[in-house]
Design a protein around this motif. Structure first.
Motif, PDB file in Angstrom:
ATOM      1  N   LYS A 255       0.825  -1.205   0.000  1.00  0.00           N
ATOM      2  CA  LYS A 255       0.000   0.000   0.000  1.00  0.00           C
ATOM      3  C   LYS A 255       0.867   1.267   0.000  1.00  0.00           C
ATOM      4  N   ILE A 256       1.946   1.259   0.803  1.00  0.00           N
ATOM      5  CA  ILE A 256       2.841   2.423   0.816  1.00  0.00           C
ATOM      6  C   ILE A 256       3.490   2.622  -0.546  1.00  0.00           C
ATOM      7  N   ALA A 257       3.950   1.527  -1.145  1.00  0.00           N
ATOM      8  CA  ALA A 257       4.560   1.631  -2.479  1.00  0.00           C
ATOM      9  C   ALA A 257       3.561   2.148  -3.498  1.00  0.00           C
ATOM     10  N   GLU A 258       2.335   1.664  -3.403  1.00  0.00           N
ATOM     11  CA  GLU A 258       1.304   2.112  -4.327  1.00  0.00           C
ATOM     12  C   GLU A 258       0.995   3.596  -4.115  1.00  0.00           C
ATOM     13  N   ALA A 259       0.963   3.996  -2.811  1.00  0.00           N
ATOM     14  CA  ALA A 259       0.708   5.412  -2.507  1.00  0.00           C
ATOM     15  C   ALA A 259       1.834   6.299  -3.023  1.00  0.00           C
ATOM     16  N   GLU A 260       3.083   5.852  -2.821  1.00  0.00           N
ATOM     17  CA  GLU A 260       4.211   6.633  -3.321  1.00  0.00           C
ATOM     18  C   GLU A 260       4.191   6.715  -4.841  1.00  0.00           C
ATOM     19  N   ARG A 261       3.860   5.628  -5.484  1.00  0.00           N
ATOM     20  CA  ARG A 261       3.777   5.646  -6.953  1.00  0.00           C
ATOM     21  C   ARG A 261       2.722   6.637  -7.430  1.00  0.00           C
ATOM     22  N   GLN A 262       1.555   6.584  -6.757  1.00  0.00           N
ATOM     23  CA  GLN A 262       0.511   7.525  -7.133  1.00  0.00           C
ATOM     24  C   GLN A 262       0.930   8.968  -6.848  1.00  0.00           C
ATOM     25  N   ALA A 263       1.656   9.171  -5.698  1.00  0.00           N
ATOM     26  CA  ALA A 263       2.111  10.530  -5.358  1.00  0.00           C
ATOM     27  C   ALA A 263       3.105  11.044  -6.404  1.00  0.00           C
ATOM     28  N   ARG A 264       4.051  10.182  -6.811  1.00  0.00           N
ATOM     29  CA  ARG A 264       5.014  10.605  -7.841  1.00  0.00           C
ATOM     30  C   ARG A 264       4.298  10.916  -9.147  1.00  0.00           C
ATOM     31  N   THR A 265       3.338  10.078  -9.452  1.00  0.00           N
ATOM     32  CA  THR A 265       2.579  10.325 -10.684  1.00  0.00           C
ATOM     33  C   THR A 265       1.870  11.666 -10.634  1.00  0.00           C
ATOM     34  N   LEU A 266       1.230  11.913  -9.462  1.00  0.00           N
ATOM     35  CA  LEU A 266       0.513  13.179  -9.308  1.00  0.00           C
ATOM     36  C   LEU A 266       1.471  14.370  -9.321  1.00  0.00           C
ATOM     37  N   ARG A 267       2.635  14.206  -8.647  1.00  0.00           N
ATOM     38  CA  ARG A 267       3.616  15.300  -8.655  1.00  0.00           C
ATOM     39  C   ARG A 267       4.133  15.556 -10.076  1.00  0.00           C
ATOM     40  N   GLY A 268       4.412  14.486 -10.780  1.00  0.00           N
ATOM     41  CA  GLY A 268       4.872  14.640 -12.166  1.00  0.00           C
ATOM     42  C   GLY A 268       3.822  15.342 -13.017  1.00  0.00           C
ATOM     43  N   ALA A 274       2.289  22.665 -14.335  1.00  0.00           N
ATOM     44  CA  ALA A 274       2.898  23.965 -14.001  1.00  0.00           C
ATOM     45  C   ALA A 274       3.808  24.446 -15.126  1.00  0.00           C
ATOM     46  N   THR A 275       4.594  23.557 -15.702  1.00  0.00           N
ATOM     47  CA  THR A 275       5.482  23.917 -16.809  1.00  0.00           C
ATOM     48  C   THR A 275       4.680  24.399 -18.006  1.00  0.00           C
ATOM     49  N   ARG A 276       3.575  23.723 -18.246  1.00  0.00           N
ATOM     50  CA  ARG A 276       2.718  24.126 -19.379  1.00  0.00           C
ATOM     51  C   ARG A 276       2.154  25.529 -19.168  1.00  0.00           C
ATOM     52  N   ILE A 277       1.720  25.755 -17.884  1.00  0.00           N
ATOM     53  CA  ILE A 277       1.159  27.078 -17.586  1.00  0.00           C
ATOM     54  C   ILE A 277       2.233  28.157 -17.713  1.00  0.00           C
ATOM     55  N   TYR A 278       3.442  27.820 -17.172  1.00  0.00           N
ATOM     56  CA  TYR A 278       4.543  28.783 -17.290  1.00  0.00           C
ATOM     57  C   TYR A 278       4.860  29.075 -18.775  1.00  0.00           C
ATOM     58  N   ALA A 279       4.843  28.040 -19.536  1.00  0.00           N
ATOM     59  CA  ALA A 279       5.171  28.218 -20.968  1.00  0.00           C
ATOM     60  C   ALA A 279       4.137  29.090 -21.658  1.00  0.00           C
ATOM     61  N   GLN A 280       2.852  28.861 -21.331  1.00  0.00           N
ATOM     62  CA  GLN A 280       1.807  29.680 -21.926  1.00  0.00           C
ATOM     63  C   GLN A 280       1.947  31.141 -21.494  1.00  0.00           C
ATOM     64  N   ALA A 281       2.244  31.309 -20.146  1.00  0.00           N
ATOM     65  CA  ALA A 281       2.421  32.685 -19.647  1.00  0.00           C
ATOM     66  C   ALA A 281       3.618  33.361 -20.315  1.00  0.00           C
TER      67      ALA A 281
END
Length: 331
Positions: A255-268, A274-281
């Motif tokens: 469960k911890i590994a799955e949570a970390e994987r999901q967290a990394r995915t969400l952070r990515g 954020a990069t897309r928004i910065y690029a548009q700005a």
């Protein structure tokens, strides 16, 4: 009538009343009476003992005495006695006998004038001998556990057999060894007790115990067996507990590994967004975007007020300090 005549009449009346009182006797319900004259039993014309039924009766005054015999059902509680089984082991059995006077005349003659203590002593001996013979053919396990002595061998067809002569249903039933001992003892004593004029109503075993020395060894063996079973259960419990704990630990890691994987995915995904928004700005107003990013960098680097930066004055980092448009100062 003179005074002397009156006195004599009163004396005669008193004597007659006294003689009449001693000529009557009552045999109460539940007893039988035997009349003795000068210490000898009064017999009927056929030579048999004369048994008196309950009620009011007459006797010869002064010379006849009445012996009352209790014909109600009575109980003999034998003290606990030691018996030997077929395994040559001792058991202590406590029993009792229900008995009743069947033939008062025979009972009176065979028990020294209806001596109840003598009759009970004779019965105790006979029940003791019968039980000793029965117990000697059984093991302790059969006596204590009440192991069945037979199997029900009747068939469905046999269950429907009906004897019309005596109106009784014929059935084969199994019985315990203990019941068999009591029934056999009842038969044995019943046959011999008739010679005493006694009817045996019932024979029962109240309690079966083992001698203290045997009981202690059995208790120790039972304790050892129970301890072994307890240890087995505890070891199985520990085994199952370890399996459950390992499974839980594995589930936690997964469960911890799955949570970390999901967290990394969400952070990515967040960083990408954020990069897309910065690029548009940046595309919409590059100078404003660069200015805002520089202001944000100044704010973060100077938050504590004690920050020290070692940079050249004409560093790219300070370009907005020299010129609001971000152009470098020229000397």
């Amino acid at each position: 009538m003179n005074k002397n005549t009156l006195n004599i009449g009163l004396i005669l009346l008193f004597v007659l009343a006294f003689i009449g009182f001693n000529s009557l006797y009552v045999v109460t319900e539940g007893t039988k009476g035997i009349v003795t004259r000068f210490g000898k039993v009064v017999r009927a014309s056929d030579g048999k003992l004369e048994i008196v039924d309950p009620g009011l009766h007459f006797k010869a005054p002064f010379i006849d005495q009445v012996k009352a015999l209790d014909v109600k059902i009575q109980t003999i509680s034998s003290s606990a006695d030691r018996f030997v089984t077929s395994e040559k082991k001792d058991v202590i059995i406590d029993s009792y006998v229900k008995w009743q006077i069947l033939d008062a005349a025979t009972y009176y003659l065979t028990t020294a004038g209806g001596n109840k203590m003598q009759a009970e002593e004779l019965l105790r001996r006979r029940i003791n001998n019968s039980l000793r013979s029965q117990i000697g053919r059984l093991t302790i396990h059969q006596i204590v556990s009440g192991q069945n002595s037979g199997k029900n061998t009747s068939t469905p067809e046999d269950d429907n057999v009906f004897d019309s002569t005596d109106s009784e249903v014929v059935a084969v039933a199994s019985q315990s060894k203990r019941d068999e001992v009591m029934q056999n003892a009842l038969k044995d004593i019943g046959a011999s007790a008739k010679a005493l004029g006694i009817k045996i109503v019932d024979v029962r075993i109240k309690q079966i115990n083992l001698p203290p020395e045997v009981s202690n060894s059995i208790y120790q063996r039972m304790r050892a067996e129970r301890d072994a079973v307890a240890k087995l259960h505890r070891s199985q419990g520990r085994k199952e507990a370890e399996a459950i704990k390992a499974h839980a630990d594995r589930e936690v890691v997964v469960k911890i590994a799955e949570a970390e994987r999901q967290a990394r995915t969400l952070r990515g995904e967040g960083d990408a967004e954020a990069t897309r928004i910065y690029a548009q700005a940046y595309k919409q107003n590059p100078q404003l975007f660069e200015f805002l990013r520089s202001m944000d960098a100044y704010k973060k680097s100077m938050t504590s007020g004690k920050d020290v930066l070692v940079l050249k004055p004409d560093s790219e980092f300070f370009k907005f300090f020299n010129n609001a448009n971000g152009a470098k100062a020229t000397n």
